[in-house]
Design a protein around this motif. Structure first.
Motif, PDB file in Angstrom:
ATOM      1  N   GLU A 261     -29.232 -11.634 -53.828  1.00  0.00           N
ATOM      2  CA  GLU A 261     -29.301 -12.671 -52.810  1.00  0.00           C
ATOM      3  C   GLU A 261     -29.416 -12.013 -51.432  1.00  0.00           C
ATOM      4  O   GLU A 261     -28.926 -10.910 -51.215  1.00  0.00           O
ATOM      5  CB  GLU A 261     -28.055 -13.554 -52.871  1.00  0.00           C
ATOM      6  N   ALA A 262     -30.026 -12.692 -50.496  1.00  0.00           N
ATOM      7  CA  ALA A 262     -30.266 -12.126 -49.172  1.00  0.00           C
ATOM      8  C   ALA A 262     -28.981 -11.826 -48.412  1.00  0.00           C
ATOM      9  O   ALA A 262     -28.981 -11.005 -47.517  1.00  0.00           O
ATOM     10  CB  ALA A 262     -31.139 -13.076 -48.358  1.00  0.00           C
ATOM     11  N   ASP A 263     -27.889 -12.476 -48.745  1.00  0.00           N
ATOM     12  CA  ASP A 263     -26.651 -12.245 -47.998  1.00  0.00           C
ATOM     13  C   ASP A 263     -25.815 -11.098 -48.556  1.00  0.00           C
ATOM     14  O   ASP A 263     -24.735 -10.818 -48.061  1.00  0.00           O
ATOM     15  CB  ASP A 263     -25.815 -13.522 -47.926  1.00  0.00           C
TER      16      ASP A 263
ATOM     17  N   SER B 279     -25.740   4.011 -45.791  1.00  0.00           N
ATOM     18  CA  SER B 279     -25.968   4.155 -44.353  1.00  0.00           C
ATOM     19  C   SER B 279     -26.325   2.852 -43.646  1.00  0.00           C
ATOM     20  O   SER B 279     -26.235   2.780 -42.416  1.00  0.00           O
ATOM     21  CB  SER B 279     -27.049   5.201 -44.096  1.00  0.00           C
ATOM     22  N   ILE B 280     -26.709   1.805 -44.383  1.00  0.00           N
ATOM     23  CA  ILE B 280     -27.048   0.528 -43.748  1.00  0.00           C
ATOM     24  C   ILE B 280     -26.250  -0.658 -44.278  1.00  0.00           C
ATOM     25  O   ILE B 280     -26.354  -1.754 -43.735  1.00  0.00           O
ATOM     26  CB  ILE B 280     -28.561   0.220 -43.839  1.00  0.00           C
ATOM     27  N   ALA B 281     -25.463  -0.473 -45.310  1.00  0.00           N
ATOM     28  CA  ALA B 281     -24.718  -1.592 -45.904  1.00  0.00           C
ATOM     29  C   ALA B 281     -23.821  -2.280 -44.878  1.00  0.00           C
ATOM     30  O   ALA B 281     -23.581  -3.488 -44.972  1.00  0.00           O
ATOM     31  CB  ALA B 281     -23.909  -1.109 -47.104  1.00  0.00           C
ATOM     32  N   TRP B 282     -23.351  -1.549 -43.897  1.00  0.00           N
ATOM     33  CA  TRP B 282     -22.459  -2.124 -42.880  1.00  0.00           C
ATOM     34  C   TRP B 282     -23.155  -3.173 -42.019  1.00  0.00           C
ATOM     35  O   TRP B 282     -22.494  -3.993 -41.384  1.00  0.00           O
ATOM     36  CB  TRP B 282     -21.863  -1.023 -41.997  1.00  0.00           C
ATOM     37  N   TRP B 283     -24.480  -3.168 -41.973  1.00  0.00           N
ATOM     38  CA  TRP B 283     -25.199  -4.158 -41.168  1.00  0.00           C
ATOM     39  C   TRP B 283     -24.772  -5.573 -41.531  1.00  0.00           C
ATOM     40  O   TRP B 283     -24.694  -6.442 -40.674  1.00  0.00           O
ATOM     41  CB  TRP B 283     -26.700  -4.022 -41.344  1.00  0.00           C
ATOM     42  N   TRP B 284     -24.493  -5.824 -42.804  1.00  0.00           N
ATOM     43  CA  TRP B 284     -24.144  -7.173 -43.259  1.00  0.00           C
ATOM     44  C   TRP B 284     -22.775  -7.604 -42.731  1.00  0.00           C
ATOM     45  O   TRP B 284     -22.483  -8.781 -42.691  1.00  0.00           O
ATOM     46  CB  TRP B 284     -24.224  -7.253 -44.776  1.00  0.00           C
ATOM     47  N   THR B 285     -21.940  -6.665 -42.307  1.00  0.00           N
ATOM     48  CA  THR B 285     -20.633  -7.033 -41.746  1.00  0.00           C
ATOM     49  C   THR B 285     -20.769  -7.647 -40.362  1.00  0.00           C
ATOM     50  O   THR B 285     -19.800  -8.225 -39.860  1.00  0.00           O
ATOM     51  CB  THR B 285     -19.694  -5.817 -41.660  1.00  0.00           C
ATOM     52  N   LEU B 286     -21.924  -7.550 -39.754  1.00  0.00           N
ATOM     53  CA  LEU B 286     -22.148  -8.106 -38.432  1.00  0.00           C
ATOM     54  C   LEU B 286     -22.365  -9.612 -38.443  1.00  0.00           C
ATOM     55  O   LEU B 286     -22.301 -10.251 -37.390  1.00  0.00           O
ATOM     56  CB  LEU B 286     -23.340  -7.410 -37.762  1.00  0.00           C
ATOM     57  N   LEU B 287     -22.620 -10.174 -39.603  1.00  0.00           N
ATOM     58  CA  LEU B 287     -22.814 -11.629 -39.704  1.00  0.00           C
ATOM     59  C   LEU B 287     -21.502 -12.349 -39.442  1.00  0.00           C
ATOM     60  O   LEU B 287     -20.473 -12.021 -40.026  1.00  0.00           O
ATOM     61  CB  LEU B 287     -23.350 -12.009 -41.076  1.00  0.00           C
TER      62      LEU B 287
END
Length: 95
Positions: A76-78, A85-93
């Motif tokens: 799923e997109a969420d 190295s990029i998984a943390w980007w989703w914590t910004l939501l």
């Protein structure tokens, strides 16, 4: 290729969600900068479809036709991509 297309689509879906989240409270300068980033992303995508760097080396005029189907079948997109190295980007939501 399917996995790459899914990852690209997932990252772009996150970009759009984060963009919309930021734009809610952004001033005019930040809004303009984000809009410019959207244009840059699109221009880079268009360039990659036509540059010799990415087209079929056996037939440079043979561009890919169509697009990936159902890129979210497996994820799923969420959900963060499985790249540390990029998984943390989703914590910004915030949503």
């Amino acid at each position: 290729m399917s996995e790459t297309a899914m990852m690209h689509t997932c990252a772009m879906a996150l970009h759009l969600r984060l963009r919309d989240q930021i734009l809610r409270d952004a001033g005019p300068e930040l809004c303009r900068w984000i809009t410019d980033c959207d244009s840059w992303i699109r221009a880079d995508y268009d360039w990659s479809l036509t540059t010799n760097r990415y087209v079929n080396p056996d037939n440079p005029a043979d561009l890919p036709a169509g697009s990936a189907t159902s890129p979210f079948q497996e994820r799923e997109a969420d959900q963060p991509l499985p790249i540390a190295s990029i998984a943390w980007w989703w914590t910004l939501l915030k949503e």
